[in-house]
Design a protein around this motif. Structure first.
Motif, short mmCIF file in Angstrom:
data_model
loop_
_atom_site.label_atom_id
_atom_site.label_comp_id
_atom_site.label_asym_id
_atom_site.label_seq_id
_atom_site.Cartn_x
_atom_site.Cartn_y
_atom_site.Cartn_z
N ASP A 1 0.84 -1.20 0.00
CA ASP A 1 0.00 0.00 0.00
C ASP A 1 0.87 1.25 0.00
N GLY A 2 1.97 1.21 0.75
CA GLY A 2 2.87 2.35 0.79
C GLY A 2 3.47 2.64 -0.57
N GLN A 3 3.80 1.56 -1.31
CA GLN A 3 4.34 1.75 -2.64
C GLN A 3 3.29 2.36 -3.56
N ASP A 4 2.04 1.92 -3.43
CA ASP A 4 0.98 2.47 -4.26
C ASP A 4 0.78 3.95 -3.97
N ARG A 5 0.82 4.33 -2.69
CA ARG A 5 0.66 5.73 -2.34
C ARG A 5 1.82 6.55 -2.87
N ALA B 1 3.57 5.95 -5.44
CA ALA B 1 3.51 6.05 -6.89
C ALA B 1 2.65 7.23 -7.34
N THR B 2 1.72 7.67 -6.50
CA THR B 2 0.84 8.79 -6.85
C THR B 2 1.40 10.13 -6.37
N GLU B 3 2.51 10.10 -5.66
CA GLU B 3 3.11 11.32 -5.13
C GLU B 3 3.91 12.04 -6.22
N PRO B 4 3.57 13.30 -6.53
CA PRO B 4 4.24 13.99 -7.64
C PRO B 4 5.70 14.32 -7.36
N ASN B 5 6.10 14.47 -6.10
CA ASN B 5 7.47 14.78 -5.76
C ASN B 5 8.29 13.50 -5.71
N ALA B 6 9.33 13.40 -6.55
CA ALA B 6 10.09 12.16 -6.66
C ALA B 6 10.81 11.81 -5.36
N ASP B 7 11.30 12.83 -4.66
CA ASP B 7 12.01 12.57 -3.41
C ASP B 7 11.05 12.05 -2.34
N LEU B 8 9.87 12.66 -2.27
CA LEU B 8 8.88 12.20 -1.31
C LEU B 8 8.37 10.82 -1.68
N HIS B 9 8.28 10.55 -2.96
CA HIS B 9 7.92 9.22 -3.45
C HIS B 9 8.86 8.17 -2.85
N PHE B 10 10.16 8.43 -2.97
CA PHE B 10 11.14 7.46 -2.48
C PHE B 10 11.10 7.37 -0.95
N LEU B 11 10.98 8.51 -0.28
CA LEU B 11 10.92 8.50 1.18
C LEU B 11 9.73 7.69 1.67
N GLY C 1 8.25 5.30 0.14
CA GLY C 1 8.52 3.89 -0.14
C GLY C 1 9.45 3.26 0.87
N MET C 2 10.50 3.99 1.26
CA MET C 2 11.44 3.46 2.23
C MET C 2 10.80 3.36 3.62
N VAL C 3 9.96 4.32 3.96
CA VAL C 3 9.24 4.23 5.24
C VAL C 3 8.35 3.00 5.27
N GLY C 4 7.65 2.77 4.15
CA GLY C 4 6.79 1.58 4.08
C GLY C 4 7.59 0.29 4.18
N ALA C 5 8.76 0.24 3.52
CA ALA C 5 9.61 -0.95 3.60
C ALA C 5 10.10 -1.17 5.03
N SER C 6 10.47 -0.09 5.71
CA SER C 6 10.94 -0.20 7.09
C SER C 6 9.83 -0.69 8.00
N ASP D 1 12.31 -4.15 0.71
CA ASP D 1 13.02 -3.18 -0.11
C ASP D 1 12.05 -2.30 -0.88
N PHE D 2 12.55 -1.18 -1.35
CA PHE D 2 11.77 -0.29 -2.21
C PHE D 2 12.70 0.22 -3.31
N ALA D 3 12.26 0.06 -4.56
CA ALA D 3 13.02 0.54 -5.72
C ALA D 3 14.46 0.02 -5.71
N GLY D 4 14.64 -1.21 -5.22
CA GLY D 4 15.97 -1.81 -5.21
C GLY D 4 16.81 -1.48 -3.99
N PHE D 5 16.29 -0.68 -3.06
CA PHE D 5 17.01 -0.32 -1.84
C PHE D 5 16.35 -1.01 -0.65
N ARG D 6 17.15 -1.74 0.11
CA ARG D 6 16.61 -2.47 1.26
C ARG D 6 16.71 -1.67 2.54
#
Length: 308
Positions: free
Chosen positions: A124-128, A130-140, A142-147, A276-281
């Motif tokens: 679900d975190g990855q899906d959310r 994916a809809t975030e327009p800011n690329a940095d926030l997108h990655f953040l 995703g990493m929070v969801g993975a953690s 992991d998210f986007a290849g980062f664990r």
């Protein structure tokens, strides 16, 4: 899943059985194994130490062990791509366990992940994100969801008996050697620092100048090793742990599957699987478990000193 030390020579019977499977195309069921009906039964077979796969099938086994939600929710093409193998390899793996094909085999994983909130939360975190327009926030995000998924998995399956055994062995050691490299090195560095701050004598084996073997040259049976290693297990860590094993040191490990080469050398070990998210664990779960170990060791030693 975690457990006690297995002999490095344990591969004999299982290796012959698997060679027979590979050579004759027979399933494990034909060799006397019961066809696994649940994901837990499959893990029990994989962790038994009696089945040894050739390289590509072993690669599949490690991926299935660590990423059940991806296996449950993906197509065979997606799972094969993530595991780094051909779809036909997945089919062959399923057939070894008595299934007609991958789709039937996938049902074990679908049943397992139903109601498993950490895995669902990560997706679900990855899906959310994916809809975030800011690329940095997108990655953040995703990493929070993975953690969160990594930490939640510990909450669901933590082996307290193995953890307590690890604390006892480390607390009783004259000197603790902390070993980990590549992605595990940030974890071992922080554990070594924290142990030192708490007055626990330890050696961080950092391999600076390719001196790792020299750094453990004085290890003995009154010492202990805390080793951390994650797949693909292509670091120097297993070689160093093997030396410690030969010298009768007590060995405890944090690793991410029963296929880790550390398992056969360890007195006891804990499984910690990082999402992991986007290849980062993430490293959140490994650090949390490591800090708990340090706390336990300090508490044991303080209690022992109080009784002296």
């Amino acid at each position: 899943m975690s457990g006690a030390r297995r002999s490095p020579d344990q591969a004999g019977t299982g290796g012959r059985n698997e060679a027979r499977v590979k050579k004759q195309g027979r399933s494990l069921a034909a060799l006397g194994y019961t066809k696994p009906q649940t994901y837990e039964e499959l893990r029990a077979v994989l962790s038994s130490g009696t089945v040894h796969f050739p390289k590509r099938l072993r690669q599949v086994a490690i991926f299935l062990w660590q990423h059940p939600s991806d296996v449950a929710l993906g197509t065979i093409a997606q799972v094969a791509e993530q595991a780094g193998v051909q779809p036909s390899t997945l089919v062959r793996f399923a057939q070894i366990f008595g299934y007609a094909g991958f789709s039937d085999f996938q049902g074990l994983f679908k049943d397992h992940v139903k109601g498993s909130w950490p895995e669902g939360r990560a997706r679900d975190g990855q899906d959310r994100a994916a809809t975030e327009p800011n690329a940095d926030l997108h990655f953040l995000n995703g990493m929070v969801g993975a953690s969160q998924a990594s930490l939640g998995r510990i909450d669901n399956s933590f082996d307290i008996a193995s953890f307590e055994r690890m604390v006892d062995l480390l607390a009783a050691a004259d000197l603790i050697y902390v070993i980990g490299s590549k992605r595990a090195f940030p974890v071992t560095t922080y554990l070594s620092l924290t142990l030192s701050q708490q007055g626990v004598r330890n050696v961080l084996v950092d391999n600076v100048g390719s001196t790792a073997l020299d750094q453990i040259s004085c290890i003995g049976k009154r010492d202990a090793v805390l080793a951390v290693s994650f797949s693909p297990y292509n670091s120097i860590t297993p070689d160093l742990v093997a030396v410690a094993y030969e010298r009768k040191a007590r060995i405890v490990a944090i690793t991410d599957s029963t296929f880790s080469p550390l398992v056969k050398f360890s007195d006891t070990w804990l499984e910690v699987v990082e999402s992991d998210f986007a290849g980062f664990r993430s490293l959140a779960a490994s650090l949390a478990v490591g800090m708990a170990l340090v706390h336990g060791v300090v508490a044991r030693r303080t209690a022992a000193d109080g009784h002296d």
